[in-house]
Design a protein around this motif. Structure first.
Motif, short mmCIF file in Angstrom:
data_model
loop_
_atom_site.label_atom_id
_atom_site.label_comp_id
_atom_site.label_asym_id
_atom_site.label_seq_id
_atom_site.Cartn_x
_atom_site.Cartn_y
_atom_site.Cartn_z
N TYR A 199 -3.82 -7.66 -12.51
CA TYR A 199 -2.66 -8.52 -12.32
C TYR A 199 -1.53 -8.12 -13.27
CZ TYR A 199 -0.48 -12.83 -10.73
OH TYR A 199 0.35 -13.73 -10.13
N ALA A 200 -1.89 -7.77 -14.49
CA ALA A 200 -0.87 -7.39 -15.47
C ALA A 200 -0.21 -6.07 -15.11
CB ALA A 200 -1.48 -7.31 -16.87
N VAL A 201 -0.97 -5.15 -14.49
CA VAL A 201 -0.40 -3.85 -14.12
C VAL A 201 0.56 -4.01 -12.95
CG1 VAL A 201 -0.93 -1.63 -13.07
CG2 VAL A 201 -2.24 -2.41 -15.02
N SER A 202 0.17 -4.82 -11.96
CA SER A 202 0.94 -4.81 -10.72
C SER A 202 1.60 -6.15 -10.40
CB SER A 202 0.03 -4.43 -9.54
OG SER A 202 -0.86 -5.50 -9.30
N GLY A 203 1.02 -7.26 -10.83
CA GLY A 203 1.55 -8.57 -10.50
C GLY A 203 1.45 -8.89 -9.02
N ASN A 204 0.56 -8.18 -8.32
CA ASN A 204 0.49 -8.28 -6.87
C ASN A 204 -0.91 -8.69 -6.45
OD1 ASN A 204 0.34 -7.75 -4.13
ND2 ASN A 204 1.82 -6.10 -4.28
N ILE A 205 -0.99 -9.73 -5.61
CA ILE A 205 -2.32 -10.23 -5.26
C ILE A 205 -3.08 -9.28 -4.35
CG2 ILE A 205 -1.55 -11.58 -3.28
CD1 ILE A 205 -3.63 -13.70 -4.32
N ILE A 206 -2.36 -8.49 -3.55
CA ILE A 206 -3.06 -7.55 -2.68
C ILE A 206 -3.79 -6.50 -3.51
CG2 ILE A 206 -2.73 -5.82 -0.87
CD1 ILE A 206 -0.88 -7.62 0.43
N ASP A 207 -3.17 -6.07 -4.61
CA ASP A 207 -3.84 -5.13 -5.49
C ASP A 207 -5.11 -5.74 -6.07
OD1 ASP A 207 -2.02 -3.17 -5.05
OD2 ASP A 207 -0.82 -3.58 -6.83
N VAL A 208 -5.05 -7.03 -6.41
CA VAL A 208 -6.24 -7.69 -6.94
C VAL A 208 -7.34 -7.70 -5.88
CG1 VAL A 208 -7.13 -9.86 -7.87
CG2 VAL A 208 -4.82 -9.14 -8.44
N LEU B 204 0.82 -1.21 0.00
CA LEU B 204 0.00 0.00 0.00
C LEU B 204 0.86 1.27 0.00
CD1 LEU B 204 -3.06 -0.65 2.35
CD2 LEU B 204 -3.01 -0.41 -0.13
N LEU B 205 2.17 1.10 0.23
CA LEU B 205 3.04 2.28 0.31
C LEU B 205 3.02 3.07 -1.00
CD1 LEU B 205 6.09 0.82 2.26
CD2 LEU B 205 4.41 2.46 3.08
N ASP B 206 2.87 2.37 -2.12
CA ASP B 206 2.84 3.05 -3.41
C ASP B 206 1.49 3.70 -3.70
OD1 ASP B 206 5.40 2.35 -3.95
OD2 ASP B 206 4.86 0.49 -5.00
N GLY B 207 0.55 3.52 -2.80
CA GLY B 207 -0.77 4.06 -3.03
C GLY B 207 -1.64 3.10 -3.82
N VAL B 208 -2.89 3.50 -4.02
CA VAL B 208 -3.81 2.66 -4.79
C VAL B 208 -3.82 3.17 -6.22
CG1 VAL B 208 -6.14 1.76 -4.93
CG2 VAL B 208 -5.20 2.38 -2.72
N ASP B 209 -3.39 2.33 -7.13
CA ASP B 209 -3.29 2.72 -8.53
C ASP B 209 -4.67 3.02 -9.12
OD1 ASP B 209 -0.95 2.10 -10.86
OD2 ASP B 209 -3.02 2.23 -11.57
N ILE B 210 -4.71 4.05 -9.98
CA ILE B 210 -6.01 4.47 -10.54
C ILE B 210 -6.66 3.36 -11.37
CG2 ILE B 210 -4.93 5.57 -12.56
CD1 ILE B 210 -8.03 6.90 -10.78
N VAL B 211 -5.83 2.55 -12.02
CA VAL B 211 -6.39 1.44 -12.82
C VAL B 211 -7.14 0.47 -11.91
CG1 VAL B 211 -5.82 -0.55 -14.26
CG2 VAL B 211 -4.65 1.61 -14.61
N ILE B 212 -6.57 0.22 -10.73
CA ILE B 212 -7.22 -0.68 -9.78
C ILE B 212 -8.56 -0.10 -9.33
CG2 ILE B 212 -7.01 -1.64 -7.46
CD1 ILE B 212 -3.97 -1.72 -8.00
N VAL B 213 -8.56 1.20 -9.05
CA VAL B 213 -9.80 1.84 -8.63
C VAL B 213 -10.85 1.74 -9.72
CG1 VAL B 213 -10.85 4.01 -7.92
CG2 VAL B 213 -8.56 3.45 -7.14
N ILE B 214 -10.47 2.01 -10.95
CA ILE B 214 -11.44 2.01 -12.04
C ILE B 214 -11.95 0.61 -12.34
CG2 ILE B 214 -11.65 2.38 -14.53
CD1 ILE B 214 -9.86 4.89 -13.96
#
Lengths: 505, 149
Positions: free
Chosen positions: A408-417, A198-208
């Motif tokens: 997944y393609a943007v971040s490769g991180n399961i927490i973002d998913v 979460l240190l990098d913030g929540v990416d706008i793509v994830i929000v959308i």
């Protein structure tokens, strides 16, 4: 003017034309899918487009995707009565009625040609306005940017949807999401709850993706039974018509096209929430002054021509503050800004100085995208109808696969998913409780921008708060923002809105 | 519904506001510092949530929850989370996990027992198609897993 010609020269390479054609086709293909609007289309295609490694080509593709997604959205509204975003609601009122009465082709044609007319005129306006505004914007200071961001946010919140409180709640949620992560000026972690990613913030793509793809699908899943599943049939082409429109259809359409453009462009250019207001104003206006008043509610062609033109014109309008100031005033513009950021292209007055070739290529590609849209879409209408007939379970399960893949393609991180899923769950409840979605996105994008400008201004002024009222431009913008909060309470505007939505339709 | 939402919003707002207050260190809240914005945003959250709660409890908000099936979206969310976990933490791989997820989601969204073959064919075609396009054409890596792809 010379610069625009250079832009055309850039765009008119075979490769870029191919990008534009691909963009228009993909945009229409995805935009036609029920429930998917332009913002989500761009967000889902972002990871793919990022692989192109060519900013000009990608932006050209985006322009095509956007134009295609808008057109696809109007097709869905007309044939299926499921507008993908609030800006197409007005189109669906008369458009679907026309389709039910065997005039689907006329409705689709007036929407397409109206979009083309409005898109071309408003792109010409953009061409002449963008340069001067950018020159003006160079003199803007941090305080002005702060005030502009406040104005844009307040305006969109107050104008979109029916309730100011619900709009504010959505905005606050977005502002909060924008706060998550490391503070850019001091390096302090805020609201990260001890989770490293979460240190990098929540990416706008994830929000959308969460708000639109996941949220929409969950919402649909909860009320699968209420949805219309029948696609209105296309009637055979009538004799004596040109481009599916009879002589009287042309006569009844061209004035609404122009009036819609005249409404759409300025409303888009001002921070007022993009296309929702001008489309409804256009609808109401056409209804009021039409000679065929009794046809409204039963499929009046003016009610399709006007709002569709307004919808398209407002997009070119939205590009004015986006390109010259870096301030998005609609959900789609926010996604475009995110796309710019991925390429390290900073939208704003510097954009015109640093990368004029890029800007003018983008503007030139808008002209070409418009033309391509007209050439591709009406002849290919049978293909789009086929896409519309994809069964709902197949479609929405597929959307979930692509949404997960996109994150997944943007971040490769399961927490973002997981965050995208959580935001999707929130968005489903927001839809049920009628909270507007657009303010969330603007909060995420404009919030950090606003905070940075606020603190920069204070830093320069030695923590003197009066810096925000000393400069006339800043003061005027802030006062406008205050006035905007009061605007929805004007009973007149409310009455008008009700007229547009009301039972008589 | 609106009442529950108002309660949740208010509680979340208070929780976050407390966090924001606790983040203020001994230097206090500085105008140009990093603690001001969280305080303002979460403070606004609490205020707006309170206003919403007021509306909700006065029943000024219309309810449109008839005919809503809450189980379908929740189950769907459940298999979504399962899907993401399988992708990340097991060696099943993208193609198998996606095909299984897609099939499950399509069955859940569908109306009954009809069209099992259709869902199965689309599930396999879509997952293999995506895998090949992304790994071969776009150069985006996806977990290959147990299948010899």
């Amino acid at each position: 003017m010379n610069e625009l010609l250079h832009g055309f020269a850039d765009v008119l390479s075979a490769q870029n034309l191919l990008y534009a054609a691909i963009g228009v086709t993909i945009g229409t293909l995805v935009g036609v899918l029920p429930g998917i609007g332009p913002a989500l289309t761009i967000a889902l295609l972002l990871p793919v487009a990022l692989k192109l490694d060519d900013p000009t080509g990608t932006l050209i593709m985006f322009a095509g995707i956007y134009a295609g997604a808008m057109y696809g959205g109007s097709t869905t509204s007309i044939l299926l009565n499921t507008p993908g975003e609030s800006a197409s609601v007005a189109t669906s009122i008369e458009g679907y009625q026309m389709a039910l009465r065997g005039r689907a082709r006329a409705a689709l044609a007036t929407a397409a040609i109206g979009s083309f007319v409005a898109g071309t005129i408003s792109t010409i306006l953009l061409t002449f306005i963008a340069g001067p505004v950018a020159k003006l914007a160079v003199s803007f200071r941090a305080t002005d940017y702060f005030a502009l961001a406040v104005l844009a946010m307040v305006a969109v919140t107050a104008m979109v949807g029916g309730s100011l409180i619900r709009g504010l709640m959505s905005l606050t949620f977005g502002l909060f999401l924008g706060l998550v992560g490391i503070d850019s000026l001091t390096g302090r972690a805020r609201f990260t709850f001890g989770i490293p990613s979460l240190l990098d913030g929540v990416d706008i793509v994830i929000v959308i993706v969460g708000l639109f793809a996941i949220g929409e699908t969950l919402y649909i899943a909860s009320r699968m039974r209420d949805l219309p599943a029948e696609v209105a049939p296309l009637e055979p082409v009538r004799k004596g018509s040109f481009a599916w429109l009879s002589r009287s259809d042309w006569g009844r359409s061209w004035r609404p096209w122009l009036r819609g453009t005249a409404l759409g462009f300025p409303f888009g250019a001002l921070p007022s929430g993009g296309a929702e207001i001008p489309t409804f104003l256009s609808y109401t206006y056409e209804k009021r002054r039409s000679k065929n008043k009794e046809e409204f509610g039963k499929g009046a062609i003016e009610g399709v021509a006007g709002p569709e033109a307004a919808n398209n014109a407002s997009f070119s309008g939205v590009l004015v503050p986006l390109l010259t100031l870096g301030i998005p005033t609609s959900a789609t513009a926010a996604v475009m800004l995110a796309a710019f950021n991925y390429f390290d292209v900073a939208a704003g007055p510097q954009l015109f100085e640093k990368s004029p070739a890029l800007v003018w290529a983008l503007i030139a590609s808008l002209y070409i995208g418009n033309l391509m849209l007209l050439a591709l879409n009406l002849p290919m209408i049978r293909v789009w109808v086929k896409v519309l007939q994809i069964p709902r379970p197949v479609l929405y399960a597929g959307i979930l696969v692509f949404a997960t893949l996109g994150v997944y393609a943007v971040s490769g991180n399961i927490i973002d998913v997981m965050i995208a899923y959580a935001i999707g769950l929130v968005a489903m409840f927001m839809r049920h409780l009628q909270f507007p979605i657009a303010p969330v996105i603007l909060g995420v994008i404009l919030g950090p921008m606003m905070e940075t400008q606020f603190r920069r201004a204070l830093l320069l002024a030695d923590n003197d708060l009066t810096v925000f009222v000393r400069r006339p431009l800043t003061l005027i913008l802030l006062l406008l923002a205050v006035a905007m909060i009061g605007l929805p309470h004007l009973p007149r505007l409310f009455a008008r809105k009700r007229l547009a939505f009301g039972e008589e339709d | 519904m609106p009442k529950i939402a108002a309660g949740v919003l208010l509680l979340a707002g208070i929780g976050l506001f407390t966090q924001a207050v606790l983040a203020v260190d001994e230097r206090g809240v500085e105008l140009g510092g990093p603690t001001l914005a969280p305080l303002i945003v979460t403070g606004l959250w609490v205020a707006v949530a309170a206003a919403y709660a007021l509306q909700a409890f006065r029943a000024e908000i219309s309810q449109i929850t008839e005919g809503v099936r809450w189980w379908t979206p929740l189950l769907l969310l459940g298999i979504l989370i399962g899907y993401a976990c399988v992708l990340k933490y097991t060696v099943v791989g993208y193609v198998l996990a996606t095909a299984a997820f897609y099939f499950g989601a399509a069955r859940l969204l569908g109306k009954g027992r009809e069209r099992i073959t259709r869902d199965a064919i689309v599930a396999i075609g879509l997952s293999v198609g995506i895998y090949l396009v992304f790994t071969r054409l776009l150069g985006i890596g996806l977990p290959s897993g147990v299948l010899p792809l």
